[in-house]
Design an enzyme around this catalytic site. Sequence first.
Site, PDB file in Angstrom:
ATOM      1  N   ASP B   6       0.873  -1.166   0.000  1.00 62.07           N
ATOM      2  CA  ASP B   6       0.000   0.000   0.000  1.00 62.07           C
ATOM      3  C   ASP B   6       0.913   1.219   0.000  1.00 62.07           C
ATOM      4  OD1 ASP B   6      -1.660   2.104   0.504  1.00 62.07           O
ATOM      5  OD2 ASP B   6      -2.237   1.471   2.529  1.00 62.07           O
ATOM      6  N   LYS B  69       3.227  11.573  -3.476  1.00 58.56           N
ATOM      7  CA  LYS B  69       2.293  10.740  -4.248  1.00 58.56           C
ATOM      8  C   LYS B  69       1.303  11.610  -5.030  1.00 58.56           C
ATOM      9  CE  LYS B  69      -1.219   7.142  -3.592  1.00 58.56           C
ATOM     10  NZ  LYS B  69      -1.873   6.332  -2.572  1.00 58.56           N
ATOM     11  N   GLU B 147      -7.322   0.949  -4.597  1.00 58.29           N
ATOM     12  CA  GLU B 147      -7.307   0.907  -3.137  1.00 58.29           C
ATOM     13  C   GLU B 147      -8.624   0.461  -2.502  1.00 58.29           C
ATOM     14  OE1 GLU B 147      -5.656   4.700  -2.078  1.00 58.29           O
ATOM     15  OE2 GLU B 147      -3.662   4.070  -2.688  1.00 58.29           O
ATOM     16  N   ASP B 170     -13.184   5.352   1.113  1.00 55.76           N
ATOM     17  CA  ASP B 170     -11.750   5.360   1.386  1.00 55.76           C
ATOM     18  C   ASP B 170     -11.212   6.784   1.328  1.00 55.76           C
ATOM     19  OD1 ASP B 170      -9.022   5.070   1.427  1.00 55.76           O
ATOM     20  OD2 ASP B 170      -8.874   4.067  -0.506  1.00 55.76           O
TER      21      ASP B 170
END
Lengths: 417, 570
Positions: B6, B69, B147, B170
């Site tokens: 992850d 990211k 994800e 999420d």
Amino acid sequence: MNHWVVLNIKPTSDQRAIKKAYAACLKTISLDDTDEFSELRNAYELALEDTRNRKYVSALNTAIAPEPSTTSLAEAQRNADDFLESIQNGSFQQRISKKVKKRLVEERSVDTDMVNRIVRKTVGLHEQGLEAEVFGTFLKEALMAPEFDDLRAKALLEHQLIKFADDKKPKREWILEMVSIFDWMSLDSETRLGRPRVEKIRKWLATPIILPDTRYFRDSSYVWMSEPVDRKVHPGTAVATVLVIIISVFGRMSSCKDHNDSSQMSVRPLNSVSYVNHSEQSWESADRDWRLAYALKAADLSLVEDALREDPSVLTSKYLDHPPIFYAMDLESDVMTREFVRRGALLEAYNSKGFTPLQICVLRRDTQKTRLLLELGADVLYPSESGHNAWQLAATLDNREMLVLLSEHVSDKRGRL
Amino acid sequence: MIVGIDLGTTHSLIAIPNEEGGATLVPNVFGDFLTPSVVSLDCDDSVLVGQPAHDRLITHPDRSISCFKRDMGTDRKYRLDIGRIFRPEELSALILKSLKADAEHFLGQAVEEAVISVPAYFSDAQRKATRVAGELAGLRVSRLINEPSAAALAYGLHKNMDEATFLVFDLGGGTFDVSILEMFDGVMEVRATAGNNRLGGEDFLEIILRDFHEQLANQGVELSNLHLQDLSRLRALAEFSKIKLSNESAVETPVVIGNREVILAYNRPRFEEQSRRLMRLLRDPLERAIKDARLPVDELSDVVLVGGATRMPMIPTFAAHIFRRFPKSDINPDQAIALGTAIQAGLKMKHKAYRERVMTDVAPYTLGIQVCDFLTPNDVDKRVFSPIIDRNTPVPVSRTETYSTMYLGQDQVKISVYQGESRSVNKNLFLGEILMPVPKNMDEPEPIEVRFSYNVDGILEVEAKSLSSGEMRSLVVEKSPGTLSKEQIKKSLRDLEALKIHPRDQVVNRTLLSRGERMFEQCIGKDRKRVNEAISRYRAALASQDSGLIDQIRKEVIRVFDEIDAFKPI
């Protein structure tokens, strides 16, 4: 492949069973194989769609069932016979062919309007399988008449030839004949049609011509027709001959259709109210709505043409239960369907049950008419009033052939780059 | 062995599939499962990753980077000190390398292949960049998994349900994803996905930070005069306050900023008030996902919260309000995704414990090309989007559409590929283009067939074919920003090889020293003296190279630090 075969189960309406089958199949394939997954996925979705449509199917069955008829079958048969008889003994003063015949044979004169009508009529005959050569001769003779309006006839011819050239599956012999008429009329086909079409035509003409099947009609009038027409005869005589053919053919055709298809009469709109009520009314005294309705319900091509000619804008009739396009579609010849669409009739119109013409064809499993409508631009994905499109209907009826046909016309060309 | 990773905006985790058909998290060198996604350059130019780098965000903000990211798939470059420039892929690769080392240590065998999770709403370029990052870290990326789908895999397994439909909400550090999934007979099927890849916990942090800046300005502190270190300390304080507000209704912290002692106060109602705009942004993807899944809200069996940011109390409240039921968070929101990636790795390995399970995902965006629309023969709208693959189509999928040239005699077409939902390509994201020669046809428009293939990794391949000449072209993304070419990747690999990375056995010591330095800066008075004393003792012990002594002193130092440190890392 049938979606049930892909899923490896018997057709069912049990969603749980479908999911189970899908899960089992999914475990045996690789998700990296797009084709394999797509096939399974499509089958799964079709199967689920089927179950969702199950309720709908029963409603569907009532929708496509014949309308409760106001007249009995026997009565309808009698009406048809009366009608046929009235045509045969000429009690219909407005029959074009008769008028034309009278003028041609007795007065020996041809007017512009008539030539145009003749051209249009031959187009109709083409749809019905008239021999190209006969057609060509006929046209040439007609065009030689002194009162012939050169420009308009040429325009019509051009229009027709373009239509042939643009046709996906053109009949070579027709094109050949058309081209010969062009040459005969000393028209420069290249400039009139544009090079690409001429090229295309040449390409077709280069391949051997397959002679058409000459058995178009089921009775002796065929023999009469296939006799070679002498091209050297006097123009007037030739036209008269051909027109006699037309009359004969029309009469015969109506008779064939009405006799042989009487078992299907109840699904045709022929026997509904206005036809019966107005059968005594004379053509002249009737309003244009009635004429159109009558012509359509009688499924008589030339009457429809007559009605349309009197009022080119007519697209509706208060005597009809459905938009005219539905009746036009019921005619054996495609020509009226094309004509109505050309005049602006909507292919997305709903009938009283809320279906479009295309959906009706799909429901009737009528591949030929479906093809025609698709060619005219009917939208496969257009929803019915209840929200189902032609594709879904075909899927529901599990009509694979229809699905294949429809799929060829779904999103054919989406845009330009 | 395939591992699951992850790769998060703020934290990253690594997990491995286990024999029972589940997954096991791998601890890093400090025994933690969470490794902060931070990279820092030490004074001797060696690279620090994770916790020590996180501490150095405060002490050496100019030599430390976090949240990269968010820039994956762009051309953004980060300058670390003088001379060293990193791309987001390279920074991610450093994190991945560190995680890989942890797993290798844990397993006692080399790790070469990984399943990496990406936000469902990551674009094509962002996905490609993630693959490159894996490659740079020496990992073969066998699969990119969305994800929320990963979280759902972990959740489904955790609940051991047979048949269910649930929504995964999420909210991570930098991205927000919603997925609706259906589970039956061992099949986990994603029905719909929606999201926002620029909305996450960090945006909530910014809100607190902005408020702090205002408070400082009101108390007469000139923001423009503040040192970079002060700013990063403020950021750390904001993060601390955010976490603390999850359990308390108000926080008040005294800090020394710009040589002045100020008190920064913040409370929950204020936070909720200021976050209202962000909460509105959450609503949109939720509604879209529900609509696309064609499922009434009442038919959802569960709403599952994943991602660290869902710990903020306003998130469960918001979800409860929308779904009219209380959301589930009985699976650790930080770990669910990592566990899911490992389960996916297990599925990929076709381990027998996983054989009875399959997962299907969807394409999160609509993909299509630019076409011209003839409004009239003279009026052409040249920027129209023609969709080929609709969003939420199950993948892998391959669709073909036929287009035609615009003008007669046109000898070339440009196929511009876009993703997005707008009718106008201007509002959609450009992915790349193909120039395609077509035979010059003066008679009629030339047909061109365009095939889009979208694979399970979410990577798109475009193929154009001229129907009359049979010539084919496939998409080589040239104009897409932020994608490295093969040469660039090779060069990057060499550069990363040349970097000094702290040896694993020394990382613990280095981390403790970084932590000491950070604490020294943050504390004042008596605490600062104690920190200083501890650092000196530890340095002396390290100098002696007596491992027994080092271990003993380390334990003592950690105890002292823990006592003082209000900023105990998560």
